[in-house]
Design a protein around this motif. Structure first.
Motif, PDB file in Angstrom:
ATOM      1  N   VAL A  41      13.793 -17.657 -65.124  1.00 12.57           N
ATOM      2  CA  VAL A  41      13.395 -17.708 -63.719  1.00 12.57           C
ATOM      3  C   VAL A  41      11.878 -17.608 -63.584  1.00 12.57           C
ATOM      4  O   VAL A  41      11.268 -18.317 -62.782  1.00 12.57           O
ATOM      5  CB  VAL A  41      14.110 -16.590 -62.928  1.00 12.57           C
ATOM      6  N   SER A  42      11.261 -16.754 -64.387  1.00 14.02           N
ATOM      7  CA  SER A  42       9.799 -16.607 -64.283  1.00 14.02           C
ATOM      8  C   SER A  42       9.082 -17.867 -64.767  1.00 14.02           C
ATOM      9  O   SER A  42       8.049 -18.243 -64.208  1.00 14.02           O
ATOM     10  CB  SER A  42       9.324 -15.388 -65.062  1.00 14.02           C
ATOM     11  N   LYS A  43       9.624 -18.545 -65.773  1.00 11.73           N
ATOM     12  CA  LYS A  43       9.026 -19.804 -66.226  1.00 11.73           C
ATOM     13  C   LYS A  43       9.120 -20.870 -65.147  1.00 11.73           C
ATOM     14  O   LYS A  43       8.186 -21.628 -64.919  1.00 11.73           O
ATOM     15  CB  LYS A  43       9.706 -20.303 -67.493  1.00 11.73           C
ATOM     16  N   ARG A  44      10.252 -20.922 -64.459  1.00  9.36           N
ATOM     17  CA  ARG A  44      10.397 -21.885 -63.379  1.00  9.36           C
ATOM     18  C   ARG A  44       9.437 -21.601 -62.247  1.00  9.36           C
ATOM     19  O   ARG A  44       8.835 -22.493 -61.665  1.00  9.36           O
ATOM     20  CB  ARG A  44      11.825 -21.888 -62.846  1.00  9.36           C
ATOM     21  N   ALA A  45       9.314 -20.319 -61.912  1.00  6.66           N
ATOM     22  CA  ALA A  45       8.396 -19.928 -60.824  1.00  6.66           C
ATOM     23  C   ALA A  45       6.958 -20.267 -61.183  1.00  6.66           C
ATOM     24  O   ALA A  45       6.192 -20.729 -60.342  1.00  6.66           O
ATOM     25  CB  ALA A  45       8.547 -18.447 -60.522  1.00  6.66           C
ATOM     26  N   ALA A  46       6.581 -20.032 -62.426  1.00  4.07           N
ATOM     27  CA  ALA A  46       5.226 -20.345 -62.878  1.00  4.07           C
ATOM     28  C   ALA A  46       4.988 -21.861 -62.848  1.00  4.07           C
ATOM     29  O   ALA A  46       3.900 -22.322 -62.509  1.00  4.07           O
ATOM     30  CB  ALA A  46       4.989 -19.794 -64.272  1.00  4.07           C
ATOM     31  N   GLY A  47       6.001 -22.613 -63.184  1.00  2.00           N
ATOM     32  CA  GLY A  47       5.873 -24.069 -63.173  1.00  2.00           C
ATOM     33  C   GLY A  47       5.696 -24.624 -61.775  1.00  2.00           C
ATOM     34  O   GLY A  47       4.973 -25.574 -61.553  1.00  2.00           O
ATOM     35  N   ARG A  48       6.356 -24.019 -60.820  1.00  2.00           N
ATOM     36  CA  ARG A  48       6.245 -24.487 -59.442  1.00  2.00           C
ATOM     37  C   ARG A  48       4.893 -24.132 -58.835  1.00  2.00           C
ATOM     38  O   ARG A  48       4.372 -24.857 -58.010  1.00  2.00           O
ATOM     39  CB  ARG A  48       7.354 -23.886 -58.595  1.00  2.00           C
ATOM     40  N   LYS A  49       4.320 -23.018 -59.245  1.00  2.00           N
ATOM     41  CA  LYS A  49       3.005 -22.615 -58.730  1.00  2.00           C
ATOM     42  C   LYS A  49       1.903 -23.529 -59.260  1.00  2.00           C
ATOM     43  O   LYS A  49       0.893 -23.735 -58.609  1.00  2.00           O
ATOM     44  CB  LYS A  49       2.698 -21.177 -59.120  1.00  2.00           C
TER      45      LYS A  49
END
Length: 51
Positions: A41-49
């Motif tokens: 989840v944190s990797k996805r969030a970082a990718g979206r930012k």
């Protein structure tokens, strides 16, 4: 991973009570699976930012 075990204890008891699976088994699965889910989840969030 002391923090993970501390968090998963009550969850494991609740899941065990509902499913009938032994607490130790549920606890072990949660202790292994929870960090994996959090990392994903944190990797996805970082990718979206980054976009």
């Amino acid at each position: 991973m002391f923090g993970v075990a501390k968090l998963t204890g009550p969850m494991a008891k609740a899941i065990s009570k509902k499913t009938g699976i032994p607490v130790t088994t549920v606890s072990r699965v949660l202790e292994v699976g929870l960090p994996v889910v959090v990392a994903m989840v944190s990797k996805r969030a970082a990718g979206r930012k980054a976009k």
